[in-house]
Design an enzyme around this catalytic site. Structure first.
Site, short mmCIF file in Angstrom:
data_model
loop_
_atom_site.label_atom_id
_atom_site.label_comp_id
_atom_site.label_asym_id
_atom_site.label_seq_id
_atom_site.Cartn_x
_atom_site.Cartn_y
_atom_site.Cartn_z
N ARG A 43 0.83 -1.21 0.00
CA ARG A 43 0.00 0.00 0.00
C ARG A 43 0.87 1.26 0.00
O ARG A 43 0.54 2.25 -0.68
CB ARG A 43 -0.95 -0.02 1.22
CG ARG A 43 -1.88 1.17 1.29
CD ARG A 43 -2.97 1.00 2.35
NE ARG A 43 -3.63 2.26 2.63
CZ ARG A 43 -3.58 2.90 3.80
NH1 ARG A 43 -2.95 2.37 4.83
NH2 ARG A 43 -4.19 4.06 3.95
N HIS A 47 0.59 4.10 -2.80
CA HIS A 47 0.20 5.49 -2.51
C HIS A 47 1.30 6.50 -2.83
O HIS A 47 1.02 7.66 -3.11
CB HIS A 47 -0.26 5.62 -1.06
CG HIS A 47 -1.67 5.16 -0.86
ND1 HIS A 47 -2.51 5.68 0.10
CD2 HIS A 47 -2.39 4.23 -1.50
CE1 HIS A 47 -3.69 5.07 0.03
NE2 HIS A 47 -3.63 4.17 -0.93
N TRP A 186 -10.33 -8.58 2.57
CA TRP A 186 -11.06 -8.94 1.35
C TRP A 186 -11.07 -10.45 1.13
O TRP A 186 -11.96 -10.97 0.48
CB TRP A 186 -10.42 -8.27 0.14
CG TRP A 186 -10.56 -6.80 0.06
CD1 TRP A 186 -11.55 -6.12 -0.62
CD2 TRP A 186 -9.72 -5.78 0.63
NE1 TRP A 186 -11.35 -4.76 -0.50
CE2 TRP A 186 -10.23 -4.53 0.26
CE3 TRP A 186 -8.56 -5.82 1.42
CZ2 TRP A 186 -9.65 -3.32 0.64
CZ3 TRP A 186 -7.98 -4.63 1.82
CH2 TRP A 186 -8.52 -3.39 1.42
FE1 DDH Z 1 -6.25 -0.29 -1.70
N1 DDH Z 1 -7.21 0.25 0.03
N2 DDH Z 1 -7.54 0.87 -2.76
N3 DDH Z 1 -5.21 -0.69 -3.37
N4 DDH Z 1 -4.93 -1.32 -0.57
C1 DDH Z 1 -6.90 -0.18 1.29
C2 DDH Z 1 -5.95 -1.08 1.64
C3 DDH Z 1 -5.05 -1.64 0.74
C4 DDH Z 1 -8.59 1.58 -2.28
C5 DDH Z 1 -8.88 1.80 -0.93
C6 DDH Z 1 -8.26 1.14 0.11
C7 DDH Z 1 -5.52 -0.28 -4.64
C8 DDH Z 1 -6.71 0.36 -5.00
C9 DDH Z 1 -7.62 0.91 -4.13
C10 DDH Z 1 -3.88 -2.04 -1.09
C11 DDH Z 1 -3.37 -1.97 -2.37
C12 DDH Z 1 -4.00 -1.33 -3.44
C13 DDH Z 1 -7.79 0.46 2.22
C14 DDH Z 1 -7.78 0.25 3.72
C15 DDH Z 1 -8.63 1.27 1.49
C16 DDH Z 1 -9.76 2.14 2.03
C17 DDH Z 1 -6.72 1.11 4.40
C18 DDH Z 1 -6.75 0.90 5.90
O1 DDH Z 1 -7.84 1.08 6.49
O2 DDH Z 1 -5.70 0.55 6.48
C19 DDH Z 1 -9.40 2.11 -3.36
C20 DDH Z 1 -10.62 2.97 -3.22
C21 DDH Z 1 -8.80 1.66 -4.51
C22 DDH Z 1 -9.31 1.86 -5.89
O3 DDH Z 1 -10.35 2.57 -6.06
C23 DDH Z 1 -8.87 1.28 -6.93
C24 DDH Z 1 -4.46 -0.58 -5.54
C25 DDH Z 1 -4.46 -0.21 -7.03
C26 DDH Z 1 -3.50 -1.23 -4.80
C27 DDH Z 1 -2.17 -1.75 -5.25
O4 DDH Z 1 -1.35 -2.09 -4.47
C28 DDH Z 1 -1.82 -1.84 -6.67
C29 DDH Z 1 -3.33 -2.90 -0.04
C30 DDH Z 1 -2.19 -3.90 -0.22
C31 DDH Z 1 -4.07 -2.65 1.11
C32 DDH Z 1 -3.92 -3.32 2.49
C33 DDH Z 1 -3.11 -2.47 3.43
C34 DDH Z 1 -3.00 -3.07 4.82
O5 DDH Z 1 -2.55 -2.34 5.72
O6 DDH Z 1 -3.36 -4.22 5.04
#
Ligand code: DDH
Length: 287
Positions: A43, A47, A186
């Site tokens: 993540r 970001h 998920w």
């Molecule tokens: Fe995500 N993401 N993401 N995400 N993401 C969250 C957690 C993680 C969205 C929202 C959230 C991608 C796309 C999207 C990961 C990877 C990727 C969380 C929760 C939210 C909310 C955060 C928290 O509460 O700690 C949304 C909206 C999108 C979208 O619209 C496409 C993408 C493209 C990626 C990537 O890596 C390519 C990962 C891994 C996490 C888990 C983090 C954790 O601490 O566990």
């Protein structure tokens, strides 16, 4: 002039496989979440890079401006400080590696060590000052719909297939009420890279969670798994859905598309001349 200086040619002084191994070594330290720092490192890499805007060639992983407020305080980045702090020991051991390369590499290490595909990776990102940070609002808002997803990802230069491929990263990790307000994982294997996100999207019946928190979905049967509104968009939208079906049926296809898209994400906005060395790291269990 750009506040980000151009990358230095890779002098070959840094042994990046060694840095890879040092990151791999700390992945399962402590009792972070489900037993791995992997998901939050992915993540962080996402970001740091997903701020890219191709029209202005601003944002992206070049710069690591999330070290500074206000970007560190953007709501989308809530909770990522833990990941940045966790990587400090690797930075201290390798002062020549920039933060922007380190965060990007940490995402690659996490994906590979959690069983995912090999992600080609290129060093050379330079760190920038806070002034190079992009405005808030460049990362997706989980409560919105298909138009928003396309606005965000087309701005970076991705197409519908790549949007779905990248979203499969949600096989990993979980939502934390203290970070995003949302709650839960998920998939049932949040520290293993699988195509499980796509399978769950198609196979489970998703119902709105009854709670005071933000609108999200839970699986009707057990209530243990979750989906964000933006996740469900992928099976509701006519152009996204066929890719969800393909990736659910064919993990190899998804691994391939995900590796390409994640590599592309990490390269957005990074000045390159085409002569850079591309690294393909060995997993620690292959060495
Ligand atoms: Fe995500 N993401 N993401 N995400 N993401 C969250 C957690 C993680 C969205 C929202 C959230 C991608 C796309 C999207 C990961 C990877 C990727 C969380 C929760 C939210 C909310 C955060 C928290 O509460 O700690 C949304 C909206 C999108 C979208 O619209 C496409 C993408 C493209 C990626 C990537 O890596 C390519 C990962 C891994 C996490 C888990 C983090 C954790 O601490 O566990």
């Amino acid at each position: 002039t750009s506040p980000v200086s151009p990358p230095s040619p890779d002098s070959g002084e840094v042994n990046y496989q060694k840095v890879y191994n040092q990151i791999a070594d700390i992945l399962e330290d402590n009792d972070w979440d489900d037993g791995s720092w992997g998901p939050i490192f992915v993540r962080l890499a996402w970001h740091a890079s997903g701020t890219y805007d191709k029209a202005t060639n601003t944002g992206g992983s070049h710069g690591a401006t999330m070290r500074f407020a206000p970007e560190s305080e953007h709501a989308a980045n809530a909770g990522l400080k833990a990941a940045r702090n966790k990587l400090e020991s690797v930075k201290t051991a390798n002062p020549a590696v920039t933060y922007s390369d380190l965060w990007s590499l940490a995402g690659v290490v996490a994906i590979q060590e959690m069983g995912g595909p090999t992600i080609p990776w290129i060093p050379g990102r330079r760190d920038a000052e806070a002034i190079a940070a992009t405005p808030d609002g460049r990362l997706p808002d989980a409560s919105l719909g298909a138009n928003h997803l396309r606005d965000i990802f087309y701005r970076m230069g991705f197409d519908d297939r790549e949007i779905v491929a990248l979203s499969g990263a949600h096989a990993l990790g979980r939502c934390h009420p203290s970070n995003s307000g949302f709650d839960g994982p998920w998939t049932a294997s949040p520290t293993i890279v699988t195509n499980g996100y796509f399978k769950e999207l198609l196979e489970k019946k998703w119902v709105e969670k009854k709670w005071k928190g933000p609108k999200q979905y839970v699986d009707k049967e057990t209530g243990d798994l979750m989906m964000l509104p933006t996740d469900l968009v992928l099976i509701q939208d006519r152009s996204f859905r066929p890719w969800v079906e393909k990736y659910a049926a064919d993990e190899k296809l998804w691994f391939n598309d995900f590796a390409n898209a994640f590599h592309k994400l990490q390269e957005l906005g990074v000045p390159r001349n085409g002569s850079e060395k591309v690294y393909y790291f060995k997993r620690t269990d292959e060495q």
